[in-house]
Each structure stands twice: as C-alpha cells, then as structure tokens.
Write an enzyme that holds these catalytic residues in place. Sequence first.
Site, mmCIF file in Angstrom:
data_model
loop_
_atom_site.group_PDB
_atom_site.id
_atom_site.type_symbol
_atom_site.label_atom_id
_atom_site.label_comp_id
_atom_site.label_asym_id
_atom_site.label_seq_id
_atom_site.Cartn_x
_atom_site.Cartn_y
_atom_site.Cartn_z
ATOM 1 N N MET A 92 0.458 -1.408 0.170
ATOM 2 C CA MET A 92 -0.272 0.078 0.138
ATOM 3 C C MET A 92 1.024 1.049 0.321
ATOM 4 O O MET A 92 1.951 1.375 0.582
ATOM 5 C CB MET A 92 -1.178 0.043 1.064
ATOM 6 N N LYS A 123 -5.859 -0.049 10.417
ATOM 7 C CA LYS A 123 -4.437 -0.277 9.836
ATOM 8 C C LYS A 123 -4.383 -2.016 10.408
ATOM 9 O O LYS A 123 -3.501 -1.559 12.095
ATOM 10 C CB LYS A 123 -3.716 0.171 9.001
ATOM 11 N N ARG A 144 2.415 -12.912 1.922
ATOM 12 C CA ARG A 144 2.370 -12.261 0.666
ATOM 13 C C ARG A 144 3.526 -11.956 -0.513
ATOM 14 O O ARG A 144 3.599 -12.835 -1.984
ATOM 15 C CB ARG A 144 2.018 -11.010 1.059
ATOM 16 N N GLU A 178 -5.778 -9.629 7.121
ATOM 17 C CA GLU A 178 -4.403 -9.674 7.975
ATOM 18 C C GLU A 178 -3.844 -10.723 9.304
ATOM 19 O O GLU A 178 -4.284 -11.232 10.285
ATOM 20 C CB GLU A 178 -4.009 -8.644 9.008
ATOM 21 N N LYS A 318 -0.368 6.338 8.208
ATOM 22 C CA LYS A 318 0.855 5.576 9.391
ATOM 23 C C LYS A 318 0.477 6.896 10.433
ATOM 24 O O LYS A 318 0.780 7.827 10.442
ATOM 25 C CB LYS A 318 1.753 4.967 8.900
ATOM 26 N N CYS A 415 29.939 -11.377 38.799
ATOM 27 C CA CYS A 415 31.464 -12.657 38.553
ATOM 28 C C CYS A 415 32.770 -11.433 38.037
ATOM 29 O O CYS A 415 33.283 -12.032 39.161
ATOM 30 C CB CYS A 415 31.025 -13.783 37.942
ATOM 31 N N CYS A 430 28.469 -13.326 29.469
ATOM 32 C CA CYS A 430 29.259 -14.598 29.920
ATOM 33 C C CYS A 430 29.167 -15.485 30.192
ATOM 34 O O CYS A 430 28.556 -16.028 30.479
ATOM 35 C CB CYS A 430 28.721 -13.835 31.525
#
Length: 674
Positions: A92, A123, A144, A178, A318, A415, A430
Amino acid sequence: MLAKPAAQFTLEEAQAEVEKLRKQLNQWRLEYYTKDAPTVTDNVYDDHYRDLQALEEAYPKLVTPDSPTQEVGDVINSDFAKVQHPIPMLSMGDVFSFEELSEWDARMQSNVGHPVDYNVELKIDGLALSLIYENGKLVQGSTRGDGNVGEDVTRNVLTIASVPKQLKQPLSLEVRGECYMPKAAFAKLNARQETEGGTPFANPRNAAAGSLRQLDAKVTAARELDTFIYTLIEPEQFNVTTQHEAIAFMQALGFTTNPSSEVAGDMQAIDTYIKKYTTDRDALPYGIDGIVLKVNDLALQAQLGNTVKVPRWEIAYKFPPEEAETVIHDIVWTVGRTGVVTPTAVMDPVQLAGTTVARATLHNADMIRDKDIRIGDTVMLHKAGDIIPEVSRVLVAKRPADTPPAPIPEVCPSCGQKLVHLDDEVALRCINPMCPAQVQEQLTHFASRNAMNIDGLGPKIVAQLQAKHLVKDVADLYHLTAADLAKLDKFKEKSINNLLSAINNSRQNSVERLIFGLGIRHVGGKAARILAEHFGDLDHLMTASQEAIADVPNIGPTIGEAIVTYFKAATVQKLITQLREADVNLRYTGPTKPVVKDSFVAGKTVVITGKFAEFSRPALTKQLEGLGAKVTGSVSKKTDILIAGDAAGSKLAKAQSLNVPIMNETELLANLKD
C-alpha cells in the site's frame, strides 16, 4: 533525513546516496520480511525509504527494477512450498500526516471527476495472508512473499481458530486479510521465551510472522494467532459492489472482520475517525499502526487500477509514533540465565501509551553505540508494537557539553569474568557457568513449574540460599537439610517440610523435565520432551553426535550443536554425576508412541511436500507417524521417502538430486491400502 533537499543533489551525489540508501533498506527488508527480526523501528525505515523516493523522483534515471521502491515484500527464502498469486498481493502507498492524506483525496477526486466515498478501516499491525476455498473448504493459506510468489502456510493456518475451515456456503473464492498476534498472547509468548531461554520478540507483528512461518504447526497452534479478513477477490461474481458490502459478505460466510470499518464521505469524517483511534488504540486488544482509506465503489477501484507496486484506490495513513521525553539517569547491565548481559536505561518516570515507564531496554551494546545513548541524555521514548518501551532518539541539543560516552562493560557485572561475543551474536555474554547471577536465574528456572516443579522454591528463596552459601548449583538442592532451611528468614517447620518434600518428589520426574531445567541454550520444554523420548535417557543424549541429535524430527542443527557443546563442559559432566548420585531420575518415563513394525514407513524418515487431493498435510503426518514413520520438515541424505503432492517445489528437486525415493499420492494410497 537527507542533508539537503533532493533537487539540490548533483547527479553524482544522488547516485552515491541512492546506492547507500538501497543497501541499508535491503538489509532492513531482509531482517523484517525474511528473518522476522527487525533492528530498526518502522518510522526509521520509513524516513530512509522516503529519502530514496525523493532522490528517485528528482533523478528518474536512477530508478531500477530492483530498487526497494519498486518491489513488494522480499525475496522468498524458506523451506515452505512456493505459491504463485494469480492476482498479485500488492503493498500500500502511505502518508504520514493529515495534510498529505487530504492532498491524496484531492488528487483522487480530481482524477475521477466527482466526490468519492471511502471505506475507512484500521491498519492492523500483522502480516498479509491469502486464503483460498474450494466448494467452501479451505485448501490453501499463503503469505504475501514478494507479492507475486508467497509461501504455502496452509498447515499452520489450519491451527488458527478464527480461520474457518468450512464456509457457511459451498463457495469457491479467495479472500485476503491480516494475521496478527493479540497483545495478551504476545506478552504470554515473550514471558515463555524468556523462561525457556529464548530471545523475546521485538513486537507482535514479528511474533506473528515468526509464528505463522513455523515448520512445526504445533508451535503455531500454541501461539494464539488471530485474523481480520478485509479483501474479497473477484467480488463481481458474488454481486458485491462496494468494499463495505464485501466485508459484510465475508462476515456472513464465517470470516472474522474488523467491526471498526465505516464509510466516510468527506475528510471531516475521516479526521474524526483518525482522532478517535489515535486516542483509543492503546485500549484495543491488538496492535494498529494507522488507518486505511479504500475507494468504496469496487467498480471504481477496478477503473483506477494499480501501479507496479501499489493500488491507486487505497492509501494508508500511518500514525506518528507516540513519544514521550525523559532523562536517562543510569544504564544498568544485568545477567540472564544464559549469560547474556543486557543494558537497561533507568529514567525519570513518564506517561507513555497509557502506562508509567521508568525503564527501557537498550537491547545491546551496539544499540547504545549506534544511537550514541549516554547517561544524562534527554531522549524520546516510544513503545515498539505499542508494548515494549524503547529509546527512539537522543535529543543531542539538550546534552551537556562534557557528557562522556556510556561505558560498555568488559567484564561481567556479577562475577567479574571477561565478557565475550559468541559466533555472530550482537549480545555480550558471560560464559562462566558459576557466575552468581546466572546461577540464581538457573536455580529459579530449574525449580519452575515446567521444569522440575519444586513448589515453594522461588527467586527470593533462591537468593537467600545463595547468600547463606547453601547452594552453588542445582545439585546442591538435593543435599539441603531441615537445619539448612531453618537458617532462612521466616522459614518455619511447615515451610521447611513442604520444600524438602517438593525437592524429594522432583527426583522422580521424567528426564525431559531435567533436560529443560538444565537451561541448555535453545532447548525449550517441547524440544526436551522430544529428545527424552527419542534417546530414552540422559546418558544416550549426552553421548549422541551433533548429527544424530539434529536428525531427530523437529530438532535440527542449532539445537544439536547447543547440546553437544553443553555436555562437553567438564563442569556440566560433574553436575550430571552429582545429580545421579543424588538419585535424580535420568530416564524417560513419559508416554511413548506405539511402533508399527510391519508398515511401509515403519522406522523410516519421511518428508511430505505439496498438496494432496485426499489428505490435509496435518492428517497425513499424523497417519504416517501412527504407522511408525519419523516425519521431518526438510530433505537430507537421511531422508528415506519423499511423499510429493501437487506443487511440490524445492523439496522435490532436492530429493531428486540426492536420489531419495519419491512417492506420489496414487502410490501412497496404494501402500496405505495394503
């Protein structure tokens, strides 16, 4: 961000910058799409992507077909069969401000010559999924991939509760949507990963992707994936004329659709929708990273068509990452059960996405260096996947002039032993098996419910036992006396007797609990059970070769190497001797699978690939295992038979190159009838 506007670059400067951006973006795409392990946040990726777009727009001659701006997804690189998408699964386009969204709407109305209604949808932060049904029955689920070719994940999709296996009508169709991991499931999975010594997932999207692409469907089933379906392919054959109708139609067939979609006829309504979910997103049980506008009229969608990469009739807005400003006062390095030393920023408490945050993981030393994070810095925080607090960036302008770089430890904070990098690991580690911090974590893990199940032996009691020098390793637990436990704070006769009883009872556990409890790297509870059942006792596992372990179904070379390395250590061999002398059971006493000696696959290693008319892959696997076969996920020289259905893919080619006997479905049916 570019050092100057794209139009001010010379061609030579632009070409150099484009090559640099493509290399970086391709690396990040590989991490995101193929490895499901991103190293940067979405907004960092998006910033670099938009820089590349700007340079390519300024210098069109620099555009190449393999540029990240011209491709969808990433190259397929997995053990899954390949699936050709007859109708490409495109990406998209996206915008990052309401102004850009309004400009997109204005261009849309100008192109079509009239106002446009949109179906506005959330979304979902997951991965795209295609589902194909024939006569109402689910026959294929795929990812996809690169948009044209995806991965066949049918076997794993069958484990997702929200995916209908049979539609309410006997229709043949394809839908897309989705696949995601709910926030609660993500939190549970990461807690389990940490308990079992695994690496926590960065965010729910990558957890979902990694879970859907498991070779063992049982792993997928345990991870509580979910779906929202939002696209009906070829809707005209069902007399569906709008996107909103398509969602209702799919819901009526039994699909799970998101209830938040609505039709909006103007930007004011869309602005209201955006503001609502910008505010409410934290309260949702799943992650969202924006909203999607789709032209509601499906005939108009078809008329508008697609570019090489994206549909012209939809756009994603977004959300900007929700951030909060705070100050780092300290960086604390802690040692985990497997020896990984992890930095955590200690900060002024700040409200972020509905919770108070005072600590944030810095992941590793490389992140501290790359972002140049220093004690005393003012930083911006965000929540990765709306869950995990992370430092987005440093506000360098607010840094005092004399602030030194953050010190990176060279020795273990517990240690004092020198820290190392193993193989290609980023993490500092460690490797002292007697490191007090590791021992405390190991003792707590050893006693945990899924390991030796020593009720009453939690972190606080373990810490007291260490502080009073009563235990230095797990074998010492079996030599504790009532007099020893009486030295612990607030430990009376009842508590003493209960703990001693729990320790004594743990001696009789089947050995898979011990194997898991030892905390061997990469060995979780399931792998421990498989190994215990296969080898029968700890002695056979300890002396097995790396190849023999790797060939055990669902184990593989990574676990094989980890086990051989672990049991080679003299300290480990001494520990096992001490456990044996303490009468801890080292044999497998759990249920075993019946072996059928007279079947055509008894005792043989079998690989299944492709699609079958008479079987689902899970059902065939179960049937063959019931006949004594070892069903594995990949072809090797150890494979005895490859059972190949339609669209067999790379496994068939590999079997042919290795001269592995190949059986088709007709031959399989004949053998099953014999």
